[in-house]
Design a protein around this motif. Sequence first.
Motif, short mmCIF file in Angstrom:
data_model
loop_
_atom_site.label_atom_id
_atom_site.label_comp_id
_atom_site.label_asym_id
_atom_site.label_seq_id
_atom_site.Cartn_x
_atom_site.Cartn_y
_atom_site.Cartn_z
N LEU A 114 0.83 -1.20 0.00
CA LEU A 114 0.00 0.00 0.00
C LEU A 114 0.87 1.26 0.00
O LEU A 114 0.58 2.23 -0.72
N THR A 115 1.91 1.23 0.80
CA THR A 115 2.81 2.39 0.85
C THR A 115 3.47 2.61 -0.50
O THR A 115 3.56 3.74 -0.99
N SER A 118 0.97 3.93 -2.96
CA SER A 118 0.68 5.33 -2.65
C SER A 118 1.81 6.24 -3.11
O SER A 118 1.57 7.35 -3.61
N ALA A 122 1.44 9.18 -5.85
CA ALA A 122 1.83 10.56 -5.56
C ALA A 122 2.78 11.10 -6.63
O ALA A 122 2.66 12.25 -7.07
N LEU A 178 -13.66 -1.39 -7.92
CA LEU A 178 -13.13 -0.57 -6.81
C LEU A 178 -13.21 0.92 -7.10
O LEU A 178 -12.97 1.74 -6.21
N VAL A 187 -15.23 6.87 -6.22
CA VAL A 187 -14.22 7.31 -5.27
C VAL A 187 -13.29 8.26 -6.01
O VAL A 187 -13.44 8.46 -7.22
N GLU A 191 -7.61 7.32 -5.08
CA GLU A 191 -7.97 6.19 -4.22
C GLU A 191 -8.19 4.93 -5.05
O GLU A 191 -7.73 3.85 -4.66
N LYS A 194 -4.83 3.53 -5.98
CA LYS A 194 -4.16 2.86 -4.85
C LYS A 194 -4.83 1.52 -4.55
O LYS A 194 -4.15 0.52 -4.30
N LEU A 195 -6.14 1.49 -4.52
CA LEU A 195 -6.86 0.26 -4.16
C LEU A 195 -6.62 -0.84 -5.20
O LEU A 195 -6.43 -2.01 -4.84
N PHE A 198 -3.11 -2.03 -4.77
CA PHE A 198 -3.04 -2.80 -3.52
C PHE A 198 -3.63 -4.20 -3.68
O PHE A 198 -3.04 -5.19 -3.26
N ALA A 199 -4.80 -4.26 -4.28
CA ALA A 199 -5.49 -5.56 -4.41
C ALA A 199 -4.66 -6.53 -5.24
O ALA A 199 -4.55 -7.72 -4.91
#
Lengths: 209, 493
Positions: A114-115, A118, A122, A178, A187, A191, A194-195, A198-199
């Motif tokens: 996740l980091t 993200s 960014a 998502l 969303v 987001e 990122k999701l 992440f997934a």
Amino acid sequence: MRRPQRSPTILLCGLLGCAGGAGDSPSELRVRTDEPAAAPSDLQWKRYAAFESDLARALALPREELCRELGSEPCIRKVHLVPLGGNEPLFTGMYEPSAEPLATTPTVVDRVVLTACSNRVARDRAVGADALVFAAFPLDGAAPRPDDASARALVAALFRRLLARDPTDSELEVIAALAADRDGQPVSAAEFAKLACFAIGTSAEFLFF
Amino acid sequence: MTRSFSVGRRELLKLGLAAGALGLVPRESGAQTAWSAPDARARKLLFVVCAHGGASIVDSFLPLLDHEAGSAAATLNCFPERLIAQPPGSAFRCVTLLDSYQAYPRPSYPIARFVAQHGRDLVVVGHDVGSVNHLVGQARALNGAGTDRGRTIMESAALRHGAGLPLPNCNMAIDGYVQHGTDASVPVAARHEIVMTPLLFGAGTHGFHAVPEAPSAAGIARARRAREQVDRDSAFRQAFSRDGRLNAYLRARQEVPSRLEAAQLVDKLLLVDPQRVDRRYGLARDPLALTVRAQLPHIDSDRIQAQIGLAFLLAHHGASNALTLGFGTEPAVRPSGAIVGVPLGFDFAHSLHRVSQALMWSRTLEVVDLLIALLKSHDYLGDPALGRMWDRSLVYIATEFGRDKARPGGAESWGSGHDLNNGSVLISPLLKGNAVYGGVSPRTGQTYGFDPQTGRPDPNRKMSERDVYGIIAHALDIALPSGLRYPGVVRAV
């Protein structure tokens, strides 16, 4: 399965010979002897160095910029080294890594991926049209609809980067979903990015090979 | 070693209750002991402090005096009376501060201080060990030479008292002390979580708290559900559906993170200096963590103090019930530049026996004192109704073996090898403290054992790692396959 209460002698033999339990509640610690024998497999746990390398390559980030815990110590090479399959022989005297993932491994994987995702979001957001990974749609504003081509393009790109393959139609649909919350409202684009990252990045297919 | 315990009808009945505790008896049975969701009131806490390298009991709590050794005094590891202290009312005589520590700083924590403060709960057990190999000895110190199906005492404690805890068993030690037991039936949840960075360990207990600009918790939950679906249906999953490692990981991923995150441990366990953490990480400054930092003045530079802090917090917050701490092989260096301890821990006795043993015992007991002070001053789970944490705790100073009892004729400084004869230190209100179980032979400097039923010393009896394990198990209400009990050492409940 219920078992009848046994005489103390048989219970003593049971203690010495085997242990088992009825039921399978996740909240209980049980001595497990009821699992089927696993078939032989060459499946390997992707440990910290390979995990770091693959993640860095997929997200086009320098390894040292993937994740720093609380902005200070390296997540993969130091703070979470052991649950990510590494070991440190010099100062902790851990001469061999853990043979299997630890209890905190799933949580740590979530956190590190996740980091990293993200951080990539960014960076791409800062460069706008020159985004490297999340280039399918602008990262400012709302996410595209889940059935929008740009949403699916992002999902496909992440599958290729992280899993080196195209997603199936159902995988596209599941991850693209998502882009909207459970009420169907979009969303933010960031987001969603990122999701989705992440997934896919925390999937079993990325962590084992 | 001789042992003549009988397992009578009463013992068998207790075994039956224990069998119920292990799930061999259906939950509906009236004879069983409920263990699958242990009451916090009954939970016991185990702290294992690993004294790496061979902590000699005759250089600490069971010293031999030179006049006792008689004609053998010149060639035995024994002490003049002026180097021995025995606090009033104490069963222990202990080695005082030495005249010289050669190049090393004089320690500030005498063994006698530990005895004076904790002697009522202090137990010393004379016993032999089965190996002079570091790794083998370390494993045997924790698994009782395999007496409990190869389980470490920490795994057994986690199985007995840790059900439902997020991380019942955590290990911060090194070398053989950080190895799992050999019982394959022990579930992953009861095997220890290895902790390498105590100050930051708390960060690994949550998947997204304190991650800058993380998505919402609802979004993370949806992403995790999507991931589960992808993982369930993928060709990869189908191809490896029977892979034990993969299945275990996926099962753990379903069970553990939710439990960890629900416990909200990040803020509670993080021990880094809060002044050095940017506020953008959204960390709350936990008052207890701040208190712990204040009571461990070298927590940022001394790894063992960081371990103590984390071990205390993990236990206090109900995250763990079996904590293992251990010194590294390097000494600590204070900000002033002062060196605390010696290289290689207790094993530096190969070069400098008496000084290194004295320095390391001082260091070990000083950190154990810090741990006990925390346990005595806080209620378990922060609930006064549960009493102080210390009331339910046991500290075991584990070490792999002893040191040679012989010394070169009259030498004041010498090197020693590993020795199969030694003793162990246990501290707990669950034990009949202020007692030495066994003794030391004045002719040989070797320790001897005791009668487990009465606690009386028996110069003709040799105990082993099994007995140390058995004492701990008895105190923690862990039933052993052997049925061995130690009523002479353990307080009746």
